[in-house]
Design a protein around this motif. Structure first.
Motif, PDB file in Angstrom:
ATOM      1  N   GLN A  69       0.832  -1.196   0.000  1.00 55.04           N
ATOM      2  CA  GLN A  69       0.000   0.000   0.000  1.00 55.04           C
ATOM      3  C   GLN A  69       0.869   1.250   0.000  1.00 55.04           C
ATOM      4  O   GLN A  69       2.088   1.176   0.135  1.00 55.04           O
ATOM      5  CB  GLN A  69      -0.936  -0.036   1.214  1.00 55.04           C
ATOM      6  CG  GLN A  69      -1.843  -1.270   1.220  1.00 55.04           C
ATOM      7  CD  GLN A  69      -2.581  -1.456   2.522  1.00 55.04           C
ATOM      8  OE1 GLN A  69      -3.176  -0.520   3.036  1.00 55.04           O
ATOM      9  NE2 GLN A  69      -2.551  -2.665   3.068  1.00 55.04           N
ATOM     10  N   ALA A  70       0.227   2.393  -0.160  1.00 55.53           N
ATOM     11  CA  ALA A  70       0.960   3.650  -0.255  1.00 55.53           C
ATOM     12  C   ALA A  70       1.597   4.002   1.091  1.00 55.53           C
ATOM     13  O   ALA A  70       0.970   3.833   2.143  1.00 55.53           O
ATOM     14  CB  ALA A  70       0.027   4.766  -0.699  1.00 55.53           C
ATOM     15  N   PRO A  71       2.824   4.505   1.082  1.00 56.84           N
ATOM     16  CA  PRO A  71       3.506   4.815   2.352  1.00 56.84           C
ATOM     17  C   PRO A  71       2.866   5.963   3.122  1.00 56.84           C
ATOM     18  O   PRO A  71       3.076   6.081   4.327  1.00 56.84           O
ATOM     19  CB  PRO A  71       4.928   5.169   1.905  1.00 56.84           C
ATOM     20  CG  PRO A  71       4.802   5.569   0.477  1.00 56.84           C
ATOM     21  CD  PRO A  71       3.683   4.747  -0.079  1.00 56.84           C
ATOM     22  N   LEU A  72       2.084   6.798   2.439  1.00 57.53           N
ATOM     23  CA  LEU A  72       1.424   7.899   3.144  1.00 57.53           C
ATOM     24  C   LEU A  72       0.462   7.375   4.211  1.00 57.53           C
ATOM     25  O   LEU A  72       0.232   8.033   5.231  1.00 57.53           O
ATOM     26  CB  LEU A  72       0.674   8.783   2.145  1.00 57.53           C
ATOM     27  CG  LEU A  72       0.124  10.111   2.679  1.00 57.53           C
ATOM     28  CD1 LEU A  72       1.243  10.969   3.248  1.00 57.53           C
ATOM     29  CD2 LEU A  72      -0.610  10.864   1.575  1.00 57.53           C
ATOM     30  N   LEU A  73      -0.080   6.184   3.994  1.00 53.88           N
ATOM     31  CA  LEU A  73      -0.969   5.588   4.996  1.00 53.88           C
ATOM     32  C   LEU A  73      -0.216   5.286   6.288  1.00 53.88           C
ATOM     33  O   LEU A  73      -0.796   5.328   7.379  1.00 53.88           O
ATOM     34  CB  LEU A  73      -1.601   4.305   4.447  1.00 53.88           C
ATOM     35  CG  LEU A  73      -2.493   4.457   3.211  1.00 53.88           C
ATOM     36  CD1 LEU A  73      -3.040   3.096   2.787  1.00 53.88           C
ATOM     37  CD2 LEU A  73      -3.640   5.423   3.487  1.00 53.88           C
TER      38      LEU A  73
END
Length: 404
Positions: A69-73
């Motif tokens: 998943q996206a690292p911003l999460l």
């Protein structure tokens, strides 16, 4: 847009329901988090926690091979508690749907003004929405991006719409296919039918800039864009993890010979992507329906679907409540979806836990689930086309249509 006591009660009740379940029934939440109907390899909260564990210890979250998943999460869940995040996302999505419904005006003579509070209540108390929230599916972030993009486009705010859509694309890629209907929504909000060339170029510029900024933020979070692209986008494009889910891909690619794998992956992706252009061109006067139908198609044909995708489709579908008299198979579609919803978990249990079934049990019921959604999508498409036809030819209103 009005905000009365009923609206307050709906939103407060939905928030209380979710927070009560999160804090007083943690075993239920943990159980739902493991269910294949809710969590997929691309949206699992357990996998996100694994990535967060590595990230907080200075290790790349993609080293474990389970986080896609996206690292911003990781940053979001490193700061805010998960129960508040998921409850807030549901409320934000419902608020967007309420605002859209309150301001919606369609050209059909059958259309009547909507009650935004009822639309929001139908979304918030939809069992699929509740299960997705309690199961902590990270697809809810993508749903949030889509609702915000639609809301902004309907308000003629192109930069905000493109930024929201870029955020959704950054998370799961497939919202990229919603760019055409979002442009049509913006054009409709500005009083035209199709967007001008200048508007398209400006919107694509905003979209590209926002997407590049989001992808570039990976350097600040993990320090390696390449691993993020391979682990997130490459993972979704090549579908290496064939963990069972409610979609159509996992069983097919379990059975297919490896020499044909790349070919059929391309075919499956082209099949899903092909709907965006055709629907946008044919139904350019009905951008809300194009957006809604694409959401339904994503819920059926994307590689790692979950009930969170269906909950968003069901959230937008009531905007076209006026076509119900023109539908033909509503009862069949509802029955099939309900039937498969109840038997799906049972068949999975028989296969994995009881050992008295096999993969065919679960895949068969996922086929029935996809069939039910496909019937609903096709029937609603027929109803919209029939409504359009009756507007163009009033003398045919109420008459049967037969294919010769």
């Amino acid at each position: 847009m009005t905000w009365g006591k009923n609206t307050t009660a709906v939103f407060a009740g939905a928030a209380a329901l979710r927070l009560t379940a999160f804090y007083f029934f943690p075993s239920l939440v943990d159980f739902l988090t493991t269910q294949v109907e809710i969590s997929t390899p691309a949206s699992s909260f357990k996998r996100l926690k694994e990535g967060l564990f590595l990230y907080e210890r200075g290790i790349s979250p993609y080293d474990g091979g389970v986080f896609h998943q996206a690292p911003l999460l990781l940053v979001i869940f490193g700061i805010f508690p998960a129960p508040l995040v998921f409850a807030a996302i549901d409320l934000a999505n419902a608020f967007a749907l309420k605002t859209i419904a309150d301001n919606l005006k369609l050209s059909s003579p059958r259309f009547k003004p909507l009650n935004g509070t009822l639309i929001a209540a139908a979304f918030l108390f939809n069992p699929l929405t509740i299960l997705s929230s309690l199961g902590r599916s990270t697809y809810l972030f993508t749903n949030l991006a889509i609702t915000q993009a639609a809301l902004a486009a309907s308000a003629a705010n192109l930069p905000r719409a493109m930024t929201a859509l870029a955020f959704g694309t950054y998370l799961t890629m497939y919202p990229l296919l919603l760019v055409p209907p979002v442009f049509l929504l913006h054009a409709q909000a500005t009083g035209s039918t199709v967007p001008s060339r200048q508007t398209v170029l400006r919107g694509l510029g905003w979209f590209a800039a926002a997407l590049l900024a989001l992808v570039g933020s990976t350097l600040l979070i993990t320090g390696d864009i390449g691993r993020f692209v391979r682990s997130c986008y490459g993972f979704q494009l090549t579908v290496p993890d064939l963990t069972p889910n409610i979609g159509l891909w996992w069983y097919f690619f379990t059975e297919i010979f490896d020499s044909f794998r790349e070919f059929f992956i391309g075919v499956f992706w082209l099949h899903m992507a092909g709907y965006a252009g055709g629907l946008t061109i044919r139904l350019y006067k009905e951008p809300w329906f194009v957006l809604t139908t694409l959401l339904g198609l994503f819920a059926v044909f994307k590689p790692y679907p979950s009930v969170a995708d269906v909950s968003l489709y069901f959230g937008f579908l009531p905007l076209y409540h006026h076509i119900i008299p023109l539908t033909r198979y509503t009862f069949i579609a509802a029955s099939v979806i309900l039937y498969s919803s109840l038997l799906g978990p049972a068949f999975y249990y028989l296969w994995i836990y009881a050992g008295s079934g096999n993969a065919n049990f679960f895949f068969a019921i996922t086929l029935v689930w996809s069939l039910g959604l496909s019937i609903l999508i096709g029937d609603s498409l027929f109803a919209v086309l029939r409504d359009e036809w009756e507007v163009e030819r009033p003398e045919m209103k109420g008459k049967d249509v037969r294919r010769i």
